[in-house]
Write a protein that holds these residues in place. Structure first.
Motif, PDB file in Angstrom:
ATOM      1  N   LEU A 341       0.961  -1.419  -0.612  1.00  0.00           N
ATOM      2  CA  LEU A 341      -0.165  -0.235  -0.057  1.00  0.00           C
ATOM      3  C   LEU A 341       0.652   1.222   0.134  1.00  0.00           C
ATOM      4  O   LEU A 341       0.359   2.178   0.146  1.00  0.00           O
ATOM      5  N   TYR A 343       2.599   4.274  -1.112  1.00  0.00           N
ATOM      6  CA  TYR A 343       2.246   5.605  -1.877  1.00  0.00           C
ATOM      7  C   TYR A 343       3.421   5.151  -3.277  1.00  0.00           C
ATOM      8  O   TYR A 343       4.549   5.658  -2.618  1.00  0.00           O
ATOM      9  N   ASP A 348       1.359  -0.850  -5.162  1.00  0.00           N
ATOM     10  CA  ASP A 348       0.686   0.323  -6.004  1.00  0.00           C
ATOM     11  C   ASP A 348       0.481   0.941  -6.958  1.00  0.00           C
ATOM     12  O   ASP A 348      -0.617   0.938  -7.626  1.00  0.00           O
ATOM     13  N   ARG A 352      -3.123   0.477  -8.685  1.00  0.00           N
ATOM     14  CA  ARG A 352      -3.821   1.574  -9.124  1.00  0.00           C
ATOM     15  C   ARG A 352      -4.288   1.663 -11.315  1.00  0.00           C
ATOM     16  O   ARG A 352      -5.335   2.106 -11.332  1.00  0.00           O
TER      17      ARG A 352
ATOM     18  N   LEU B 113       7.426  -1.120   8.558  1.00  0.00           N
ATOM     19  CA  LEU B 113       6.551  -0.471   7.925  1.00  0.00           C
ATOM     20  C   LEU B 113       5.055  -0.544   8.834  1.00  0.00           C
ATOM     21  O   LEU B 113       4.361  -1.293   9.299  1.00  0.00           O
ATOM     22  N   VAL B 143       5.581   7.421   5.314  1.00  0.00           N
ATOM     23  CA  VAL B 143       5.189   6.640   3.858  1.00  0.00           C
ATOM     24  C   VAL B 143       3.593   7.613   3.678  1.00  0.00           C
ATOM     25  O   VAL B 143       3.510   7.249   4.898  1.00  0.00           O
ATOM     26  N   THR B 145      -0.068   6.334   1.447  1.00  0.00           N
ATOM     27  CA  THR B 145      -0.396   5.094   1.259  1.00  0.00           C
ATOM     28  C   THR B 145      -1.078   5.469   0.706  1.00  0.00           C
ATOM     29  O   THR B 145      -1.411   6.307   0.363  1.00  0.00           O
ATOM     30  N   LEU B 146      -1.260   4.443   0.233  1.00  0.00           N
ATOM     31  CA  LEU B 146      -2.289   4.030  -1.092  1.00  0.00           C
ATOM     32  C   LEU B 146      -4.023   4.674  -0.096  1.00  0.00           C
ATOM     33  O   LEU B 146      -4.768   5.196  -0.873  1.00  0.00           O
ATOM     34  N   TRP B 151       1.921   5.990   7.509  1.00  0.00           N
ATOM     35  CA  TRP B 151       2.641   5.475   7.765  1.00  0.00           C
ATOM     36  C   TRP B 151       3.857   5.685   7.626  1.00  0.00           C
ATOM     37  O   TRP B 151       4.160   6.903   7.692  1.00  0.00           O
ATOM     38  N   ARG B 153       8.655   3.965   8.269  1.00  0.00           N
ATOM     39  CA  ARG B 153       9.075   3.092   9.139  1.00  0.00           C
ATOM     40  C   ARG B 153       9.858   3.565   9.333  1.00  0.00           C
ATOM     41  O   ARG B 153      10.662   4.171  10.335  1.00  0.00           O
ATOM     42  N   ARG B 257     -12.763  -9.983   2.103  1.00  0.00           N
ATOM     43  CA  ARG B 257     -12.814 -10.687   0.666  1.00  0.00           C
ATOM     44  C   ARG B 257     -13.958  -9.717   0.037  1.00  0.00           C
ATOM     45  O   ARG B 257     -13.227  -8.894  -0.934  1.00  0.00           O
ATOM     46  N   ARG B 260     -13.399  -5.993  -0.628  1.00  0.00           N
ATOM     47  CA  ARG B 260     -12.540  -5.142  -1.234  1.00  0.00           C
ATOM     48  C   ARG B 260     -13.770  -6.335  -2.816  1.00  0.00           C
ATOM     49  O   ARG B 260     -13.356  -4.884  -4.198  1.00  0.00           O
ATOM     50  N   SER B 285     -13.034   3.106  -1.421  1.00  0.00           N
ATOM     51  CA  SER B 285     -12.475   2.199  -1.760  1.00  0.00           C
ATOM     52  C   SER B 285     -11.290   2.292  -1.342  1.00  0.00           C
ATOM     53  O   SER B 285     -10.355   1.354  -1.431  1.00  0.00           O
ATOM     54  N   LEU B 289      -9.308  -0.878   0.629  1.00  0.00           N
ATOM     55  CA  LEU B 289      -7.954  -1.439   0.331  1.00  0.00           C
ATOM     56  C   LEU B 289      -7.091  -1.640   1.118  1.00  0.00           C
ATOM     57  O   LEU B 289      -6.528  -2.909   1.843  1.00  0.00           O
ATOM     58  N   GLN B 290      -6.780  -0.547   1.652  1.00  0.00           N
ATOM     59  CA  GLN B 290      -5.987  -0.508   3.040  1.00  0.00           C
ATOM     60  C   GLN B 290      -7.432  -1.274   4.273  1.00  0.00           C
ATOM     61  O   GLN B 290      -5.651  -1.623   4.724  1.00  0.00           O
ATOM     62  N   ALA B 293      -5.571  -4.852   4.602  1.00  0.00           N
ATOM     63  CA  ALA B 293      -3.917  -5.184   4.410  1.00  0.00           C
ATOM     64  C   ALA B 293      -3.798  -5.373   5.302  1.00  0.00           C
ATOM     65  O   ALA B 293      -3.107  -4.982   5.618  1.00  0.00           O
ATOM     66  N   PRO B 295      -2.641  -4.694   9.260  1.00  0.00           N
ATOM     67  CA  PRO B 295      -1.568  -5.943   9.690  1.00  0.00           C
ATOM     68  C   PRO B 295      -2.100  -4.857  11.645  1.00  0.00           C
ATOM     69  O   PRO B 295      -2.671  -4.404  11.520  1.00  0.00           O
ATOM     70  N   THR B 299      -3.315 -12.406   7.194  1.00  0.00           N
ATOM     71  CA  THR B 299      -2.892 -13.121   6.106  1.00  0.00           C
ATOM     72  C   THR B 299      -3.411 -14.654   6.931  1.00  0.00           C
ATOM     73  O   THR B 299      -3.322 -15.420   6.156  1.00  0.00           O
TER      74      THR B 299
END
Ligand SMILES: Cc1cc2nc3c(=O)[nH]c(=O)nc-3n(C[C@H](O)[C@H](O)[C@H](O)COP(=O)(O)OP(=O)(O)OC[C@H]3O[C@@H](n4cnc5c(N)ncnc54)[C@H](O)[C@@H]3O)c2cc1C
Lengths: 381, 316
Positions: A341, A343, A348, A352, B113, B143, B145-146, B151, B153, B257, B260, B285, B289-290, B293, B295, B299
């Protein structure tokens, strides 16, 4: 029947790959992050396409009389795969070469050919495609942008939307309604409209696929000279249909998807998740989809080589490519979880672009309608 | 008493209170611009008691919390929501109280991350099985994100082991499921509205079954995911956290699921409009999506869902 490439074709692919390795800057990945509409990539495309032109590759699929070398559709496909596989360094210029140029060859006057074909084949002009309108998306022939004859100009009023790269474009291949009393497919004309005419306003629509990609283009009393019309007046739909035949195959999305999948498998190994059943199943499924999409596309190219008219196989190939791209993008998120995710990260960016795949150049649902009616003979809804 | 799958009046009241809070303090325009999150907003949310459930001061149970999270999901409310309820269940004392009051912000995940790392006061490192309280060492590299969440590091230094995280994960998964199923229902409702209004070929695009059926499919999958989330919350209240591990994982798996898939279908319905940054779909959306996924434990949800399967079977 032959599913293998000839030695010559294999050598050509290697040559293109070598050229790309030498020509693309080291920071290409970073440079292309902003997408093909970005300032950086548009500027690069001019420089890059000029180099392709020097080698005779840019318009090799064109007939010799227009500066091409009559290269076979297979060679053109290999070239397109390598370009799209490397993030389309031609930027917007693939449209010029693939179908705008050929449309001008077929319908253009001698003056139009002289004015437009050399800049395209030399890689120094950017075009955009002014088809869609707010009320005319999937139903393109609902377009209303009006061109009224006045002396030696068309007075154009209306607006276009979703116009990719309009901000960089020197010209627009513009669909207008030239006969105000007409409906649907009749009464449409095609204009080769310079983008610097007074009365044209371009506004960016920020989108998920990067900077300066989508635009709205407004036309207010724009005076487009009559001699900018391509093909017969009011019969522009035939021009479009002809041009889009060349767009049958479109961008080699399946090839990029397959390359990304290879990369994804390598990354899954590096992360130690390659052995996980869910990852293996996802990779296997995506791989099957990529290969299917590739072969369906090759079938379309083969038909072109044999001179058969366009068929619903084109739509099937596009749907398959969209599915393949979607499966690879989903898998990227699945394998990388949160890391996907970031960017501008590798996953990512994939994601997109995959978001747009089922909409650009005809929504998947509309393509399926065409497969159902043309291939299966089902009645229309 | 026989089965009753509706929220009771008290739970309904929570849902409504949170919904009107969202409408007032976190309206759509702000979400679309990606400027919705702030520490003040977070504190105000906490004042509603939504994050304190399960602490000594907290009022209400997991069903009230799920009712709140559904309203938050429908508003695509920002912030480390599931992460906070996860950490609240792992911590105690003043640390827990500060989180529950919205005074401290938590980042949960596996380094490097980490979600909300640039804003976080505390870190919990967790893979969904074990957990450690941790602090950041050195700089937090931001960072983007979508999903538009901040976020970063980070290098984490573990300070204290928090033990088995699986009970807390049950709450996390349940609330994440409630949030994301509701966000999914929201984007499907928005897409349906568009399909009613948008005309092509002389009719509303919703008249095309190619549009209508996938939206209906998505609505069904989401309704069932939302119901699974409610069942998981009910299990927490009735039988405790340990018993809710599997129902929580099942709900999360189904909801992520379904949501998404719903986001994908909504995008198809919106056409090019959906791809615009400030348009009607992307602000929802991207968050789906974020969150899908997010944490910890994304998974693993499917595997946890299978736990005990050999013994009890699906009918249990
Ligand atoms: C990345 C990208 C680049 C683009 N670049 C350009 C460009 O350069 N120039 C340009 O002119 N346009 C461009 N477009 C616009 C594109 O051509 C349109 O998005 C496309 O034609 C669909 O139109 P729409 O977005 O208005 O969707 P709509 O027509 O409103 O359709 C929305 C949805 O309705 C459904 N639908 C519609 N009709 C039917 C039907 N008959 N049967 C079943 N379902 C149906 C489909 O699910 C469709 O996705 C671009 C689009 C994208 C995504």
């Amino acid at each position: 029947m032959e599913f293998g490439w000839s030695a010559e074709e294999l050598a050509y692919r290697e040559e293109v790959q070598r050229f790309l390795a030498e020509t693309l800057p080291e920071d290409w990945e970073e440079l292309s992050k902003g997408g093909p509409g970005s300032e950086a990539q548009a500027a690069f495309s001019r420089e890059f396409c000029a180099k392709l032109a020097e080698r005779g590759w840019l318009t090799q699929s064109w007939p010799a009389e227009y500066g091409g070398s009559d290269a076979s559709p297979w060679r053109h496909a290999i070239f397109g795969e390598e370009m799209w596989g490397h993030g389309e360094p031609r930027g917007p210029q693939y449209m010029n070469v693939n179908w705008i140029g050929p449309a001008i060859m077929k319908y253009g006057t001698e003056d139009q050919k002289r004015a437009h074909l050399p800049p395209i084949s030399e890689g120094r002009v950017l075009w955009c495609q002014g088809f869609s309108e707010p009320e005319a998306g999937s139903d393109l022939v609902a377009l209303r942008t009006a061109a009224r004859r006045e002396g030696d100009v068309y007075l154009v009023n209306g607006s276009k939307i979703w116009t990719s790269y309009a901000n960089h474009a020197d010209f627009c291949i513009l669909l207008v309604r030239s006969d105000p009393d007409s409906k649907r497919h009749r009464g449409i004309s095609v204009l080769l409209c310079p983008m610097d005419l007074p009365g044209i306003e371009v506004r960016e629509i920020p989108s998920v696929v990067g900077e300066r990609y989508f635009h709205e283009v407004f036309f207010e009393d724009v005076r487009v000279p009559l001699d900018c019309r391509l093909g017969p007046e009011h019969e522009g739909w035939d021009v479009v249909a002809y041009a889009l035949q060349f767009e049958r195959v479109g961008a080699a999305r399946y090839h990029r998807a397959a390359l990304i999948l290879d990369d994804l498998a390598a990354r899954a190994k590096a992360r130690g998740v390659f052995a996980e059943p869910r990852v293996r199943e996802g990779l296997g499924r995506a791989r099957a989809l990529c290969e299917a999409a590739r072969l369906l596309t090759y079938r379309v190219i083969d038909q072109r080589v044999h001179g058969s008219p366009p068929s619903a196989d084109t739509n099937a190939a596009r749907i398959a490519a969209t599915d393949a791209e979607g499966a690879v993008a989903d898998l990227a998120v699945e394998v990388f979880g949160a890391d996907a995710l970031e960017y501008g990260s590798w996953a990512d960016t994939r994601f997109r672009w995959a978001m747009t795949a089922g909409v650009a150049v005809g929504a998947t649902e509309v393509q399926l309608n065409l497969v159902a009616s043309r291939l299966l003979g089902l009645p229309r809804e | 008493m026989s089965l009753d799958l509706d929220f009771d009046d008290a739970q309904q009241a929570v849902a409504e209170a949170v919904a009107s809070f969202c409408a007032e303090r976190c309206p759509d325009e702000q979400i679309r611009k990606g400027e919705a999150f702030s520490r003040d907003l977070w504190r105000e949310l906490a004042e509603l008691g939504v994050l304190a459930i399960g602490t000594p001061e907290g009022e209400g149970g997991a069903l009230e919390q799920a009712a709140a999270f559904e309203s938050l999901g429908r508003a695509v409310f920002p912030g480390p929501l599931a992460a906070t309820v996860f950490a609240v269940r792992l911590l105690d004392g003043p640390e827990q109280a500060r989180l529950a009051a919205g005074e401290a912000l938590i980042s949960v995940g596996e380094p490097p991350l980490l979600p909300f790392a640039p804003l976080a006061d505390r870190f919990v490192e967790s893979d969904g099985e074990s957990a450690w309280l941790a602090r950041a060492e050195g700089e937090v590299l931001p960072v983007s994100t979508l999903g538009g969440e901040p976020w970063g590091r980070v290098r984490l230094v573990r300070e204290r082991e928090l033990g088995d995280a699986r009970d807390a994960l049950a709450v996390h998964d349940t609330m994440l499921a409630a949030w994301i199923a509701a966000a999914g229902e929201r984007i499907v409702a928005d897409a349906a509205e568009h399909a009613r209004a948008r005309k092509q070929f002389g009719k509303a695009i919703g008249e095309f079954q190619a549009v209508a059926h996938p939206l209906a499919d998505a609505a069904m999958a989401l309704a069932s995911a939302r119901t699974l989330a409610r069942r998981a919350a009910w299990t927490i209240d009735r039988a405790g956290l340990r018993a809710a591990r599997r129902p929580g994982a099942v709900a999360r798996h189904a909801a992520t699921r379904a949501a998404r898939a719903a986001a994908h279908i909504a995008h198809q319905t919106f056409g090019a409009l959906g791809i615009t940054l400030e348009g009607p779909a992307f602000h929802v959306s991207r968050r789906i999506l974020q969150a899908a996924a997010q944490p910890p434990g994304e998974t693993r949800a499917a595997e946890v869902a299978l736990e005990g399967y050999a013994l009890e079977g699906c009918a249990a």
